[in-house]
Design a protein around this motif. Sequence first.
Motif, short mmCIF file in Angstrom:
data_model
loop_
_atom_site.label_atom_id
_atom_site.label_comp_id
_atom_site.label_asym_id
_atom_site.label_seq_id
_atom_site.Cartn_x
_atom_site.Cartn_y
_atom_site.Cartn_z
N HIS A 1 -27.42 -43.03 53.28
CA HIS A 1 -27.99 -42.22 54.35
C HIS A 1 -28.33 -40.85 53.79
CE1 HIS A 1 -26.65 -39.00 57.33
NE2 HIS A 1 -27.86 -39.34 57.72
N GLY A 2 -29.62 -40.62 53.55
CA GLY A 2 -30.02 -39.37 52.95
C GLY A 2 -29.69 -39.33 51.46
N GLY A 3 -30.40 -38.49 50.73
CA GLY A 3 -30.12 -38.36 49.31
C GLY A 3 -31.31 -38.80 48.47
N TYR A 4 -31.05 -39.54 47.39
CA TYR A 4 -32.06 -39.84 46.38
C TYR A 4 -33.30 -40.51 46.99
CZ TYR A 4 -34.29 -41.79 42.24
OH TYR A 4 -35.20 -42.13 41.27
N GLY A 5 -34.48 -39.95 46.64
CA GLY A 5 -35.74 -40.50 47.12
C GLY A 5 -36.89 -39.62 46.69
N PRO A 6 -38.09 -39.87 47.19
CA PRO A 6 -39.27 -39.11 46.79
C PRO A 6 -39.12 -37.60 47.03
CG PRO A 6 -39.91 -41.09 47.98
CD PRO A 6 -38.42 -40.99 48.10
N TYR B 1 -38.07 -34.20 47.53
CA TYR B 1 -36.76 -33.57 47.64
C TYR B 1 -35.68 -34.53 48.17
CZ TYR B 1 -39.39 -29.31 46.87
OH TYR B 1 -40.21 -28.35 46.32
N GLY B 2 -36.00 -35.81 48.25
CA GLY B 2 -35.02 -36.79 48.67
C GLY B 2 -35.09 -37.13 50.14
N LEU B 3 -34.31 -38.14 50.53
CA LEU B 3 -34.26 -38.60 51.91
C LEU B 3 -33.48 -37.60 52.77
CD1 LEU B 3 -33.42 -42.38 51.36
CD2 LEU B 3 -35.68 -41.32 51.60
N LEU B 4 -33.96 -37.41 53.99
CA LEU B 4 -33.30 -36.49 54.91
C LEU B 4 -32.13 -37.17 55.61
CD1 LEU B 4 -36.45 -34.81 56.52
CD2 LEU B 4 -34.99 -33.90 54.70
N SER B 5 -31.10 -36.42 55.87
CA SER B 5 -29.95 -36.93 56.62
C SER B 5 -30.25 -36.93 58.11
CB SER B 5 -28.71 -36.08 56.32
OG SER B 5 -28.98 -34.72 56.59
N MET B 6 -29.43 -37.61 58.87
CA MET B 6 -29.68 -37.78 60.30
C MET B 6 -29.89 -36.46 61.03
SD MET B 6 -27.30 -39.48 63.29
CE MET B 6 -27.60 -41.21 63.00
N ASP B 7 -29.15 -35.45 60.65
CA ASP B 7 -29.28 -34.18 61.36
C ASP B 7 -30.61 -33.49 61.10
OD1 ASP B 7 -28.50 -33.74 58.67
OD2 ASP B 7 -27.68 -31.78 59.17
N ARG B 8 -31.42 -34.05 60.19
CA ARG B 8 -32.73 -33.48 59.90
C ARG B 8 -33.86 -34.44 60.25
NH1 ARG B 8 -32.98 -31.18 54.00
NH2 ARG B 8 -34.83 -30.16 54.88
N TRP B 9 -33.55 -35.58 60.89
CA TRP B 9 -34.61 -36.49 61.32
C TRP B 9 -35.52 -35.85 62.36
CZ3 TRP B 9 -31.38 -41.59 62.25
CH2 TRP B 9 -30.96 -42.09 61.00
N PHE C 1 -46.21 -34.63 66.33
CA PHE C 1 -46.33 -36.04 65.98
C PHE C 1 -45.31 -36.85 66.78
CE2 PHE C 1 -47.72 -33.45 62.45
CZ PHE C 1 -48.94 -34.02 62.12
N PRO C 2 -45.70 -37.44 67.91
CA PRO C 2 -44.76 -38.20 68.73
C PRO C 2 -44.40 -39.53 68.06
CG PRO C 2 -46.98 -38.49 69.57
CD PRO C 2 -47.07 -37.49 68.45
N GLY C 3 -43.31 -40.12 68.51
CA GLY C 3 -42.95 -41.46 68.07
C GLY C 3 -42.55 -41.57 66.62
N THR C 4 -42.09 -40.46 66.01
CA THR C 4 -41.75 -40.48 64.59
C THR C 4 -40.48 -39.68 64.34
OG1 THR C 4 -43.03 -38.48 64.07
CG2 THR C 4 -44.19 -40.59 63.91
N ILE C 5 -39.79 -40.03 63.26
CA ILE C 5 -38.72 -39.19 62.73
C ILE C 5 -39.10 -38.79 61.30
CG2 ILE C 5 -36.92 -40.22 64.16
CD1 ILE C 5 -35.97 -41.75 61.63
#
Length: 313
Positions: A56-61, A63-71, A108-112
């Motif tokens: 959940h969050g971390g390594y990715g394109p 700056y990385g994947l966002l954690s839930m508190d930043r969705w 942008f509705p309907g997105t996280i």
Amino acid sequence: MDDRIARIQAKLAALPSTEKAVLNPVLTEQQVSGFEDLHGIRLPEEFRQFVTRIGHGGYGPTYGLLSMDRWMPPRKEVHGKLAEPFPFAPDEYVSTWSSDEGGQMLPFPGTIAVVWGGCSQYTLLVVTGPGCGRLVEVVTDSDVVPHFHTDADFLAWYERWLDFTLAGHRDLTWFSHQMAGDEPELVDTLVNSAFATRRNAAAYTFITYPGPRASLPDVLVQALSTEPHPLVRKTILRALQAQGKQGRDLLPAALADPVPDVRCLAAILMAANTRQGMRLSPGLRRTLADHLRVEDDRSVRDTIQRLLDWPHR
């Protein structure tokens, strides 16, 4: 689904230590369902599986994947209500993104948000609407239109990131514009896909594709000759330039293009970036000088003249 999860876990483990491929601990089902109940939505299943089984969050394109508190970024222009549909569908070129009055850009509705790309760029996951489950690239508070990634779902998107990293793509800057596939698959998409968005993604992938065949520049210039969409033709030109001298020597084919912007780009890309600066080979210099005599568009003429006027070229 289990096979896909296991495959991603294996590829994460295969990454070199320099990648620092660390993901945060997985979310519990209660945490995920709590978020869904709060916003009146159901997260796409592939994304749910990732955050509850892989990380959940971390390594990715970028700056990385966002954690839930930043969705749900606090910037008001990033998102609307999650239960309202994101209005665009994959494989469509979006021409405008604005309010009905033509004023401020809409949220942008309907997105996280799953990735922050720096400044006002985000990778969003569609949770409601015709593109549900797909990733879409946006630049907030601007007239830059959204574009969908080609991947079918979050797991496919993340696995492509791992594949590109493991394969040694020359530059991952273009990742959001590219697509999965080996060289024959990408060529088939570039030549035969009915969707301009997918042909464009295939061409973008060849900009960084590691170890292409020697025949690729000829394939690209043939695709250029039959491509109906000028945006895709411009991307093919960038892919040709990325093939080095062999590709640059084929760029003059685009000087006959009916669109001036395409001809301008072809001329600009003929110059090689060297330690001594941008340089035109003698052959391409003669080609541009000859074309200047017959070019009737002022912007193209000005571009070519500037190239010819560069010192020590």
